[in-house]
Design a protein around this motif. Structure first.
Motif, short mmCIF file in Angstrom:
data_model
loop_
_atom_site.label_atom_id
_atom_site.label_comp_id
_atom_site.label_asym_id
_atom_site.label_seq_id
_atom_site.Cartn_x
_atom_site.Cartn_y
_atom_site.Cartn_z
N GLN A 174 -18.55 -21.30 37.96
CA GLN A 174 -18.81 -20.16 37.08
C GLN A 174 -18.05 -18.92 37.54
OE1 GLN A 174 -20.60 -20.88 34.29
NE2 GLN A 174 -19.78 -18.93 33.56
N PHE A 175 -17.90 -18.76 38.84
CA PHE A 175 -17.11 -17.64 39.35
C PHE A 175 -15.69 -17.69 38.80
CE2 PHE A 175 -13.91 -16.14 42.34
CZ PHE A 175 -14.28 -14.81 42.49
N VAL A 176 -15.06 -18.86 38.88
CA VAL A 176 -13.68 -18.99 38.41
C VAL A 176 -13.60 -18.75 36.90
CG1 VAL A 176 -11.75 -20.60 38.13
CG2 VAL A 176 -13.00 -20.51 40.30
N LEU A 177 -14.54 -19.32 36.14
CA LEU A 177 -14.54 -19.11 34.69
C LEU A 177 -14.71 -17.63 34.36
CD1 LEU A 177 -16.78 -22.12 33.58
CD2 LEU A 177 -14.30 -21.91 33.30
N ASN A 178 -15.60 -16.96 35.07
CA ASN A 178 -15.81 -15.53 34.82
C ASN A 178 -14.56 -14.72 35.15
OD1 ASN A 178 -18.43 -15.91 33.93
ND2 ASN A 178 -19.34 -15.52 35.94
N GLU A 179 -13.85 -15.12 36.19
CA GLU A 179 -12.62 -14.40 36.54
C GLU A 179 -11.56 -14.59 35.45
OE1 GLU A 179 -11.94 -12.26 38.97
OE2 GLU A 179 -14.03 -12.41 39.64
N PHE A 180 -11.46 -15.80 34.90
CA PHE A 180 -10.53 -15.99 33.79
C PHE A 180 -10.90 -15.06 32.63
CE2 PHE A 180 -9.11 -19.94 35.82
CZ PHE A 180 -7.78 -19.96 35.44
N TYR A 181 -12.18 -14.99 32.33
CA TYR A 181 -12.63 -14.11 31.24
C TYR A 181 -12.33 -12.64 31.56
CZ TYR A 181 -15.98 -11.39 28.47
OH TYR A 181 -16.57 -10.44 27.68
N PRO A 186 -10.60 -15.64 26.49
CA PRO A 186 -11.74 -15.43 25.58
C PRO A 186 -13.07 -15.68 26.29
CG PRO A 186 -10.06 -16.83 24.56
CD PRO A 186 -9.68 -16.69 26.01
N GLU A 187 -14.11 -14.97 25.88
CA GLU A 187 -15.41 -15.12 26.52
C GLU A 187 -15.94 -16.54 26.42
OE1 GLU A 187 -19.81 -12.93 26.62
OE2 GLU A 187 -18.44 -12.59 24.93
N SER A 188 -15.50 -17.28 25.40
CA SER A 188 -15.99 -18.65 25.19
C SER A 188 -15.72 -19.56 26.38
CB SER A 188 -15.36 -19.25 23.92
OG SER A 188 -13.94 -19.25 24.01
N VAL A 189 -14.74 -19.22 27.22
CA VAL A 189 -14.47 -20.09 28.37
C VAL A 189 -15.64 -20.10 29.34
CG1 VAL A 189 -11.98 -19.69 28.19
CG2 VAL A 189 -13.31 -18.36 29.84
N THR A 190 -16.51 -19.11 29.27
CA THR A 190 -17.62 -19.04 30.22
C THR A 190 -18.79 -19.93 29.82
OG1 THR A 190 -18.68 -17.14 29.12
CG2 THR A 190 -17.00 -16.67 30.80
N TYR A 191 -18.80 -20.44 28.56
CA TYR A 191 -19.97 -21.23 28.16
C TYR A 191 -19.65 -22.52 27.41
CZ TYR A 191 -19.36 -18.68 23.69
OH TYR A 191 -18.87 -18.15 22.53
N GLN A 192 -18.45 -22.72 26.92
CA GLN A 192 -18.15 -23.95 26.20
C GLN A 192 -18.22 -25.15 27.13
OE1 GLN A 192 -14.35 -23.18 24.36
NE2 GLN A 192 -15.30 -22.72 22.40
N GLN A 193 -18.63 -26.29 26.58
CA GLN A 193 -18.73 -27.51 27.38
C GLN A 193 -17.37 -27.91 27.94
OE1 GLN A 193 -19.79 -31.04 25.21
NE2 GLN A 193 -20.59 -32.07 27.02
N THR A 342 7.38 -35.67 30.64
CA THR A 342 6.60 -35.15 29.53
C THR A 342 5.27 -34.59 30.00
OG1 THR A 342 5.50 -37.27 29.06
CG2 THR A 342 7.60 -36.86 27.97
N ASN A 343 4.73 -33.71 29.18
CA ASN A 343 3.40 -33.15 29.39
C ASN A 343 2.92 -32.67 28.03
OD1 ASN A 343 1.10 -32.36 30.75
ND2 ASN A 343 1.96 -30.44 31.49
N GLY A 344 1.68 -32.21 27.94
CA GLY A 344 1.15 -31.68 26.70
C GLY A 344 0.85 -30.21 26.81
N MET A 345 0.93 -29.50 25.68
CA MET A 345 0.66 -28.06 25.67
C MET A 345 -0.03 -27.69 24.36
SD MET A 345 3.32 -24.83 25.95
CE MET A 345 3.60 -24.69 24.18
N SER A 346 -0.97 -26.75 24.43
CA SER A 346 -1.60 -26.18 23.24
C SER A 346 -1.75 -24.69 23.43
CB SER A 346 -3.00 -26.77 23.00
OG SER A 346 -2.97 -28.15 22.81
N GLU A 347 -1.69 -23.96 22.35
CA GLU A 347 -2.10 -22.57 22.36
C GLU A 347 -3.60 -22.50 22.09
OE1 GLU A 347 0.51 -20.55 19.65
OE2 GLU A 347 2.11 -20.46 21.15
N HIS A 348 -4.18 -21.31 22.22
CA HIS A 348 -5.63 -21.21 22.14
C HIS A 348 -6.17 -21.70 20.80
CE1 HIS A 348 -9.65 -19.88 23.07
NE2 HIS A 348 -9.69 -19.23 21.92
#
Length: 522
Positions: A174-181, A186-193, A342-348
């Motif tokens: 949760q610390f890492v997720l909160n730091e990303f936020y 986006p705030e959704s990173v702190t609670y999405q599965q 190869t690798n995969g990439m997505s935008e938000h």
């Protein structure tokens, strides 16, 4: 006032904006009494395609009169996430952090907050210039071998889907997720599965973390390749290819899984390592709308782009999907001339037409180990070069599932338009993958399709080769996280201790804590 955690809140898809009212109804709370509501967890329950639901967990603030809710079904006490402390750095010299991927970022951020004034060495460019180098490669095939999809500020994960889910059950998640936020995600990173940032947001997050470290006295040296070290008692002298050198007692190596030249140099200088298993395979590409229907049925239009995950066992090998990117593209991810990676990439927003995922076969040490712990690196590199030689002009080897399963070669795409930027050369994967991998992929695809109907659709595009899901080498370290050379701390994915953005960030963070305040490590 009391603070409670309320769980198992089922919300029909499309009604999530009424979450507050639904919470009040389920737990018999007057709307005007619900002073504060914070989403803790959000997941999708799609087991019944005709009744897809969101499942929420929330924290609420209520008047004391609702204390009778305590102990009831789906009601618990709020447990605040542990807060990190930042003890003062007491060593004379600043730590040196090599590599500014997730492990290096979170190690340097913690060290900076402790007043350590870390020195960060990064072989690639800062994110703004790195993005230009990557775009130039995607458009013209002109590769900057020091700053590309693999190397540069933010690490390889910057040009990915930006997944922040992890199989590591850590109190630091949760610390890492909160730091990303806090740094721009986006705030959704702190609670999405299954939270994800997307490469567009990741670049902002990376820049903001760098800015904070600089504001706390950290210094950055981009376009600076770590080239060796000398040991004199407890002191290390860190050498760089451009002539710079730094003195330190603490050298953190967050190299990333593609820094083959640096790994070879460290092996020559005596750092103990061991070979480890990794994986090899292809990227498979579907229409995103087909994946949405497969996962969500008639509710697909109400939900974000769907993902999938599957694994089967063929003999003693696992065959599994990895780094699934909804609404994304297949990336050209080479860091060396004359190779295809190869690798995969997505935008938000994940709003591209195709979904893609790696389909990987486990590679065991006995497949490649002939005497040197570095044999896995040579093994990876060999198949990347074979893949390039098939077309010889930057096009990646490709085929369609329908033909691949029959031992045939397609001549062009059908329903799914390949997104690989340099185009495909339709050919035989046995020319660029080991025979056991080709066999395992053919055996696994029909089995996966029975579990995930449509995954092995005849029009599914396969693009090769995917070789860098993890490092083939682990730099050994002890319980104090120190390598066989005192003062050197291997961290993250390149050192063999992580497998994605979150686990690498946590590994770097825990190593920094172990250096500053080992008694605080959790």
């Amino acid at each position: 006032m009391i603070h409670l955690k309320l769980s198992n809140i089922k919300v029909p898809v499309g009604n999530e904006k009424n979450l507050k009212n639904l919470v009040c109804k389920q737990f018999r709370i007057r709307t005007e009494d619900l002073k504060e509501l914070r989403i803790v967890r959000q997941s999708v329950d799609a087991r019944k395609k005709n009744n897809v639901l969101y499942n929420f967990q929330v924290e609420v603030t209520l008047p004391d009169q609702y204390s009778s809710l305590k102990g009831g079904n789906d009601v618990g006490e709020c447990t605040p996430a542990p807060e990190l402390t930042y003890p003062k750095w007491t060593h004379d010299e600043s730590p040196v952090v090599v590599g500014f991927g997730p492990a290096g970022m979170f190690a340097a951020l913690y060290l900076a907050r402790c007043g350590a004034h870390p020195v960060i060495i990064e072989r690639g460019e800062r994110i703004e210039e790195r993005q230009q180098s990557v775009q130039r490669f995607l458009q013209t095939k002109v590769l900057n071998t020091q700053s590309n999809v693999q190397f540069g500020e933010g690490g390889a994960g910057t040009f990915s889907d930006g997944k922040l889910n992890t199989n590591v059950h850590s109190e630091y998640n949760q610390f890492v997720l909160n730091e990303f936020y806090q740094h721009g995600a986006p705030e959704s990173v702190t609670y999405q599965q299954n939270p994800h940032v997307g490469t567009d947001y990741l670049s902002k997050v990376v820049k903001n973390i760098r800015t904070e470290i600089e504001s706390l006295g950290g210094t950055f040296h981009f376009n600076t390749l770590f080239d060796g070290f000398e040991k004199d008692g407890e002191r290390l002298t860190v050498h760089c290819k451009d002539g710079k050198s730094f003195s330190t007692n603490h050298l953190l190596l967050g190299l990333g899984h593609s820094a083959r030249d640096t790994i070879r140099m460290l092996h020559e200088r005596g750092l103990l390592m061991e070979a480890k298993a990794f994986s090899i395979g292809v990227r498979m590409e579907h229409l995103q709308r087909d994946i949405n229907r497969m996962q969500y049925g008639q509710s697909a239009h109400l939900l974000p782009p769907a993902s999938y995950k599957g694994v089967v066992h063929i003999g003693n090998r696992g065959v599994y999907t990895f780094c699934m990117c909804p609404g994304g593209t297949v990336m050209a991810s080479a860091s060396e001339e004359g190779t295809i990676v190869t690798n995969g990439m997505s935008e938000h927003k994940r709003d591209k037409a195709n979904a893609n995922s790696a389909l990987l076969v486990s590679v065991l040490p006995e497949d490649f180990l002939h005497g040197s712990v570095l044999d896995g690196i040579d093994y990876q590199e060999n198949y990347e070069r074979l893949a390039f030689r098939m077309a010889g002009d930057g096009r990646a080897p490709g085929n369609l599932v329908g033909e691949f399963l029959k031992g045939q070669i397609a001549t062009r795409h059908r329903k799914v338009v390949p997104s690989y930027p340099h185009g495909l050369y339709y050919g035989d994967f046995s020319r660029c993958l080991p025979d056991y991998a080709v066999h395992a992929l053919r055996e696994a695809l029909p089995q996966l399709d029975r579990r995930l109907p449509g995954i092995a659709n005849v029009d599914t595009v396969l693009t090769g080769v995917e070789t860098r899901s993890s490092s083939p080498v682990r730099i050994l370290r002890n319980e104090e996280r120190v390598s066989s050379v005192s003062g050197i701390y291997p961290i993250g994915e390149g050192a063999g201790y992580a497998g994605g953005i979150m686990s690498a960030a946590i590994d770097g963070l825990k190593t920094a804590i172990a250096i500053v305040a080992p008694q605080n490590i959790q």
